[in-house]
Design an enzyme around this catalytic site. Structure first.
Site, PDB file in Angstrom:
ATOM      1  CB  SER A 137      -1.043   0.193   1.178  1.00 36.60           C
ATOM      2  OG  SER A 137      -0.312  -0.184   2.446  1.00 36.60           O
ATOM      3  CG  HIS A 167      -4.070  -1.178  -1.910  1.00 34.63           C
ATOM      4  ND1 HIS A 167      -4.570   0.030  -1.571  1.00 34.63           N
ATOM      5  CD2 HIS A 167      -3.765  -1.485  -0.566  1.00 34.63           C
ATOM      6  CE1 HIS A 167      -4.508   0.527  -0.528  1.00 34.63           C
ATOM      7  NE2 HIS A 167      -3.986  -0.342   0.248  1.00 34.63           N
ATOM      8  CE  LYS A 197      -7.365  -0.251   0.716  1.00 29.54           C
ATOM      9  NZ  LYS A 197      -8.301  -0.702   1.882  1.00 29.54           N
TER      10      LYS A 197
END
Length: 392
Positions: A175, A203, A234
Site C-alpha cells: 500500500s 489494493h 477501495k
C-alpha cells in the site's frame, strides 16, 4: 502527590509532545464535497461517487433497513449478504467467501482464527499493520522476511520443522510502495515446504487481473493461495471486506474468527452498493483501461520532471522525498493549490523513507493531472532553488 488520574494526564501529555517534537503528529482534515482534487484516496475506479452506487445503497436501506440489527450469527445475515458472498467467491474463483465489516477486521479475524502458539507465521517486512497485529493477537511465532525476497523466505522456511503448521502472509499490492508481490514465487516456495499462503489483495482487487479479480484471483487458484483477503472500500467504492477460500476455511472462520462472530453485520445498503459496483466492474471495463492510461502518463511525465519515482505499475505512485519535513512542505504547497495527496511518514514507513503517496483514479480528468504536474514541478523547482542558495 499526584491527584487520582494525574498520572494518565501526564503520560498523555508526554506522548503528545514527543510526537510533536519529531514532526510526526497526525491531524484529520474534514473534507467538504467537491472543491479539491483528491490524489490521496483509494477510489481507483471512480466508483465511490457514482450515483448508481448511491441509489443502490439507498434502495438497499429502504428494503432492509439502515442497519443489519445483529451479528451474522444471530439475525443479521440477510439475503443481500448471501448474494454478495456468492458474487465475491465467483469473482475470485473460490468456492466460498465471508463478509467482514472492514479489511482490518478481516485480517485480524483470519489470523486469530488460524494461528496459535504452535503456528509459525512468516510475513513480508512491508506487510500492512493489520496483518502484523493479527499475528500478535493470535500469539503465534512470527518471523519477517526481507521485502519481496524469496531467498530469505526460503531460508526461514527451511529452518522450520516440516511438521509445523506454517503460514506465509503477504500483501498483494503493497500500500505504501505500489509494487506487486510475486504471487507465483511465494506460492511455489510455500507449497514446497508444506505451508499455506495468505494474500491480502486489498489494493489489487478491481484493478489488476484479467477481469479485475486482482493479482491473485483466478490466476492463482485455491491450491496455491488457500487464503485470499479483499476489501470493498477501495476500487469497488463502498466499504467492508471479505475472505475467500475453501468451504472448510470459511466454516472455520464462522466458528472461530472473533471479529466476525461478535460484530454487527454490514449495513445492507452498503452490501447492495457493492453488488452494483461488481455489476459495473464487469460491464464497464473502460474504467480499468482509463486508469492504466493515467498510470502510464503519470510515470512518463513524472520522469520527465525528474521526480523520485518508485517502481510501481499500480495506481499507487509514491514519490520518496526522504525527510518528513520535506514531505510536509510539499503536501502543504499542493494543498494551497487545492490538491490533496498522502503525506506518509514514520512509523508508517521506515525513517528516511517519508513520501508523498499519490494515487490515481479513473475519475481523474486530464486537466486534473495537468494541475498536479504543474504543482509538483513548482515544488521540485523550489527545492532545487533552496538547495542552490545554501550550497557551496
Amino acid at each position: 502527590m499526584l491527584a487520582p488520574g494525574d498520572s494518565w494526564t501526564t503520560w498523555l501529555a508526554e506522548r503528545r509532545e514527543q510526537r510533536r517534537a519529531r514532526g510526526l503528529w497526525r491531524t484529520r482534515r474534514c473534507q467538504a464535497p467537491g472543491g479539491i482534487l483528491d490524489f490521496a484516496g483509494n477510489d481507483y475506479l471512480g466508483l465511490a461517487g457514482d450515483p448508481r452506487l448511491a441509489e443502490a445503497q439507498a434502495e438497499g436501506a429502504r428494503r432492509h433497513g439502515a442497519g443489519a440489527r445483529a451479528s451474522h450469527l444471530v439475525s443479521g445475515h440477510l439475503a443481500v449478504h448471501e448474494a454478495l458472498e456468492q458474487r465475491l467467491a465467483a469473482l475470485t474463483g473460490r468456492p466460498a467467501a465471508l463478509l467482514f465489516s472492514t479489511g482490518y477486521m478481516a485480517n485480524l479475524g483470519t489470523l486469530q482464527a488460524l494461528c496459535d502458539a504452535d503456528t509459525r507465521v512468516f510475513q513480508d517486512r512491508l506487510n500492512h499493520a493489520s496483518l502484523l497485529d493479527g499475528t500478535a493477537l493470535a500469539g503465534a511465532r512470527s518471523r519477517r522476511f526481507h521485502h519481496a525476497d524469496l531467498e530469505d523466505l526460503e531460508r526461514l522456511l527451511s529452518r522450520t520443522p516440516r511438521e509445523a503448521r506454517m503460514l506465509v502472509v503477504s500483501d498483494g499490492v503493497f500500500s505504501m510502495d505500489g509494487d506487486v508481490a510475486d504471487i507465483a514465487g511465494l506460492a511455489a516456495t510455500t507449497h514446497r515446504h508444506g505451508g499455506w499462503l495468505m494474500v491480502d489483495d486489498a489494493h489489487g482487487l478491481g484493478v489488476l487481473g484479467a477481469a479485475g479479480d486482482g493479482c491473485v484471483g483466478r490466476a492463482h487458484g485455491i491450491g496455491r493461495v488457500p487464503v485470499l483477503v479483499g476489501t470493498l472500500g477501495k476500487a469497488l467504492g463502498s466499504a467492508g471486506a471479505f475472505v475467500a477460500g475453501s468451504q472448510a476455511l470459511i466454516d472455520h472462520l464462522v466458528q472461530f474468527a472473533r471479529p466476525y462472530i461478535y460484530t454487527t453485520a454490514q449495513p445492507p445498503g452498503v452490501t447492495a452498493a457493492t453488488l452494483k459496483a461488481l455489476d459495473l466492474l464487469e460491464a464497464e471495463p473502460e474504467r480499468r483501461t482509463r486508469l492504466a492510461k493515467l498510470i502510464a502518463r503519470f510515470r512518463k511525465e513524472a520522469a520527465t520532471l525528474g521526480l523520485p519515482l518508485a517502481g510501481s505499475r499500480t495506481p499507487i505512485q509514491p514519490l520518496v522525498l526522504g525527510e518528513s519535513h520535506r514531505v510536509m512542505h510539499w503536501a502543504a504547497r499542493l494543498a494551497e493549490r487545492g490538491i490533496l495527496v498522502g503525506a506518509i511518514r514514520e512509523p508508517t514507513v521506515p525513517r528516511g523513507q517519508a513520501r508523498l503517496r499519490i494515487t490515481l483514479s479513473a475519475a481523474h480528468r486530464d486537466a486534473d493531472l495537468e494541475a498536479l504536474f504543474e504543482a509538483l514541478a513548482d515544488c521540485h523547482a523550489r527545492d532545487a532553488l533552496a538547495e542552490g542558495e545554501v550550497g557551496p
